[in-house]
Design a protein around this motif. Sequence first.
Motif, PDB file in Angstrom:
ATOM      1  N   LYS A 270     -40.790 -53.722 -67.692  1.00 33.04           N
ATOM      2  CA  LYS A 270     -39.563 -54.435 -68.042  1.00 33.04           C
ATOM      3  C   LYS A 270     -38.424 -53.441 -68.172  1.00 33.04           C
ATOM      4  O   LYS A 270     -37.267 -53.762 -67.930  1.00 33.04           O
ATOM      5  CB  LYS A 270     -39.767 -55.202 -69.364  1.00 33.04           C
ATOM      6  N   SER A 271     -38.769 -52.211 -68.563  1.00 23.75           N
ATOM      7  CA  SER A 271     -37.789 -51.125 -68.655  1.00 23.75           C
ATOM      8  C   SER A 271     -38.536 -49.824 -68.419  1.00 23.75           C
ATOM      9  O   SER A 271     -39.672 -49.667 -68.877  1.00 23.75           O
ATOM     10  CB  SER A 271     -37.119 -51.124 -70.034  1.00 23.75           C
ATOM     11  N   ALA A 272     -37.905 -48.893 -67.719  1.00 23.17           N
ATOM     12  CA  ALA A 272     -38.548 -47.603 -67.451  1.00 23.17           C
ATOM     13  C   ALA A 272     -37.479 -46.528 -67.328  1.00 23.17           C
ATOM     14  O   ALA A 272     -36.506 -46.695 -66.590  1.00 23.17           O
ATOM     15  CB  ALA A 272     -39.391 -47.669 -66.177  1.00 23.17           C
ATOM     16  N   ILE A 273     -37.666 -45.441 -68.062  1.00 18.58           N
ATOM     17  CA  ILE A 273     -36.755 -44.308 -68.015  1.00 18.58           C
ATOM     18  C   ILE A 273     -37.493 -43.131 -67.395  1.00 18.58           C
ATOM     19  O   ILE A 273     -38.495 -42.660 -67.929  1.00 18.58           O
ATOM     20  CB  ILE A 273     -36.249 -43.925 -69.430  1.00 18.58           C
ATOM     21  N   ASN A 274     -37.019 -42.689 -66.231  1.00 17.80           N
ATOM     22  CA  ASN A 274     -37.582 -41.550 -65.493  1.00 17.80           C
ATOM     23  C   ASN A 274     -38.997 -41.797 -64.981  1.00 17.80           C
ATOM     24  O   ASN A 274     -39.730 -40.842 -64.698  1.00 17.80           O
ATOM     25  CB  ASN A 274     -37.558 -40.275 -66.356  1.00 17.80           C
ATOM     26  N   LEU A 275     -39.393 -43.051 -64.869  1.00 19.47           N
ATOM     27  CA  LEU A 275     -40.679 -43.416 -64.281  1.00 19.47           C
ATOM     28  C   LEU A 275     -40.449 -44.304 -63.065  1.00 19.47           C
ATOM     29  O   LEU A 275     -39.480 -45.087 -63.050  1.00 19.47           O
ATOM     30  CB  LEU A 275     -41.544 -44.165 -65.299  1.00 19.47           C
ATOM     31  N   PRO A 276     -41.288 -44.220 -62.051  1.00 19.84           N
ATOM     32  CA  PRO A 276     -41.126 -45.090 -60.879  1.00 19.84           C
ATOM     33  C   PRO A 276     -41.337 -46.552 -61.263  1.00 19.84           C
ATOM     34  O   PRO A 276     -42.343 -46.891 -61.889  1.00 19.84           O
ATOM     35  CB  PRO A 276     -42.202 -44.592 -59.907  1.00 19.84           C
ATOM     36  N   ASP A 277     -40.404 -47.387 -60.926  1.00 22.19           N
ATOM     37  CA  ASP A 277     -40.446 -48.796 -61.308  1.00 22.19           C
ATOM     38  C   ASP A 277     -41.339 -49.550 -60.321  1.00 22.19           C
ATOM     39  O   ASP A 277     -40.889 -50.035 -59.284  1.00 22.19           O
ATOM     40  CB  ASP A 277     -39.025 -49.375 -61.311  1.00 22.19           C
ATOM     41  N   ARG A 278     -42.602 -49.626 -60.658  1.00 19.89           N
ATOM     42  CA  ARG A 278     -43.550 -50.248 -59.739  1.00 19.89           C
ATOM     43  C   ARG A 278     -44.653 -50.951 -60.518  1.00 19.89           C
ATOM     44  O   ARG A 278     -44.889 -50.682 -61.692  1.00 19.89           O
ATOM     45  CB  ARG A 278     -44.165 -49.204 -58.816  1.00 19.89           C
ATOM     46  N   VAL A 279     -45.325 -51.863 -59.854  1.00 14.32           N
ATOM     47  CA  VAL A 279     -46.477 -52.558 -60.423  1.00 14.32           C
ATOM     48  C   VAL A 279     -47.710 -51.700 -60.166  1.00 14.32           C
ATOM     49  O   VAL A 279     -47.913 -51.193 -59.054  1.00 14.32           O
ATOM     50  CB  VAL A 279     -46.639 -53.947 -59.789  1.00 14.32           C
ATOM     51  N   ILE A 280     -48.535 -51.517 -61.197  1.00 14.70           N
ATOM     52  CA  ILE A 280     -49.758 -50.733 -61.034  1.00 14.70           C
ATOM     53  C   ILE A 280     -50.950 -51.560 -61.514  1.00 14.70           C
ATOM     54  O   ILE A 280     -50.793 -52.454 -62.355  1.00 14.70           O
ATOM     55  CB  ILE A 280     -49.694 -49.396 -61.795  1.00 14.70           C
ATOM     56  N   PRO A 281     -52.145 -51.299 -60.999  1.00 13.90           N
ATOM     57  CA  PRO A 281     -53.327 -52.040 -61.457  1.00 13.90           C
ATOM     58  C   PRO A 281     -53.544 -51.844 -62.959  1.00 13.90           C
ATOM     59  O   PRO A 281     -53.327 -50.749 -63.487  1.00 13.90           O
ATOM     60  CB  PRO A 281     -54.465 -51.424 -60.644  1.00 13.90           C
ATOM     61  N   ARG A 282     -53.974 -52.892 -63.594  1.00 10.27           N
ATOM     62  CA  ARG A 282     -54.217 -52.814 -65.038  1.00 10.27           C
ATOM     63  C   ARG A 282     -55.242 -51.742 -65.384  1.00 10.27           C
ATOM     64  O   ARG A 282     -55.166 -51.098 -66.431  1.00 10.27           O
ATOM     65  CB  ARG A 282     -54.688 -54.187 -65.529  1.00 10.27           C
ATOM     66  N   SER A 283     -56.195 -51.521 -64.503  1.00  6.68           N
ATOM     67  CA  SER A 283     -57.238 -50.531 -64.755  1.00  6.68           C
ATOM     68  C   SER A 283     -56.687 -49.105 -64.816  1.00  6.68           C
ATOM     69  O   SER A 283     -57.347 -48.205 -65.338  1.00  6.68           O
ATOM     70  CB  SER A 283     -58.315 -50.609 -63.667  1.00  6.68           C
ATOM     71  N   LEU A 284     -55.475 -48.894 -64.285  1.00  7.92           N
ATOM     72  CA  LEU A 284     -54.851 -47.570 -64.286  1.00  7.92           C
ATOM     73  C   LEU A 284     -53.734 -47.464 -65.319  1.00  7.92           C
ATOM     74  O   LEU A 284     -53.003 -46.471 -65.330  1.00  7.92           O
ATOM     75  CB  LEU A 284     -54.300 -47.245 -62.889  1.00  7.92           C
ATOM     76  N   ALA A 285     -53.603 -48.463 -66.173  1.00  6.47           N
ATOM     77  CA  ALA A 285     -52.479 -48.524 -67.103  1.00  6.47           C
ATOM     78  C   ALA A 285     -52.895 -48.083 -68.507  1.00  6.47           C
ATOM     79  O   ALA A 285     -53.792 -48.676 -69.106  1.00  6.47           O
ATOM     80  CB  ALA A 285     -51.898 -49.934 -67.146  1.00  6.47           C
ATOM     81  N   LEU A 286     -52.241 -47.065 -69.026  1.00  7.54           N
ATOM     82  CA  LEU A 286     -52.511 -46.636 -70.394  1.00  7.54           C
ATOM     83  C   LEU A 286     -52.149 -47.724 -71.395  1.00  7.54           C
ATOM     84  O   LEU A 286     -52.813 -47.891 -72.425  1.00  7.54           O
ATOM     85  CB  LEU A 286     -51.721 -45.358 -70.705  1.00  7.54           C
ATOM     86  N   CYS A 287     -51.103 -48.492 -71.103  1.00  7.98           N
ATOM     87  CA  CYS A 287     -50.683 -49.543 -72.034  1.00  7.98           C
ATOM     88  C   CYS A 287     -51.702 -50.673 -72.116  1.00  7.98           C
ATOM     89  O   CYS A 287     -51.717 -51.421 -73.099  1.00  7.98           O
ATOM     90  CB  CYS A 287     -49.309 -50.082 -71.636  1.00  7.98           C
TER      91      CYS A 287
END
Length: 208
Positions: free
Chosen positions: A105-122
């Motif tokens: 929803k917001s990203a500072i200095n990160l590539p604004d892209r969709v990533i698989p949930r399995s690779l998401a720290l959040c």
Amino acid sequence: MPDMGYRAEAMSRGAAQRIQGLAGDLAAVMTPALNGVSARGLATSPRSARGIIEAGQDRQAALDELALRRERNPRIDQLTRMAKLAFGTRYAAVTLIDGESQWYKSAINLPDRVIPRSLALCARTVQQDDALVIEDLTTDPRSPAPMLEYGVRFYAGVPIESRDGYRVGALCVLDDQPHAAQDFDLRLLQHFAIEIQRELWQEAAAVE
């Protein structure tokens, strides 16, 4: 000739003092946001006490109910940037987790892209009761390879909830250097998450 090492050290101390002062000011301003907030949770809804989200479909339904637009929200971007500045990190983000993926929803200095949930720290953050802090991603075998390849070494995240208490995403700050958890005021990070959570609810209400 001026002692450049001394000047650099003085500038570093000055920057640290400014960041510390900013964090103190923000904490004072945002303290009212903590009214009614439990010591371990971010919301006062009945489902907050459930801890880990019971099922993926419940979280997806809660996210669908928010009906959030993927377009940027200037106020959320501002709060995300303020969190980055307050903690002195290189990156910060507000993420939302759906059934199979994470998007920003917001990203500072990160590539604004969709990533698989399995690779998401959040995705790990929304599955626990309190903040998730990884002091050095290179020492955690569960760290996703893309984050390491991007140069991320430190992660601290707190959950963001829907109005009925389901954890649907997170606010996180990240850095390209490892940090000790005790150096970060997680209570302040929660302040920011509460304010962002409220903005998300207001955005959802505006499109209902």
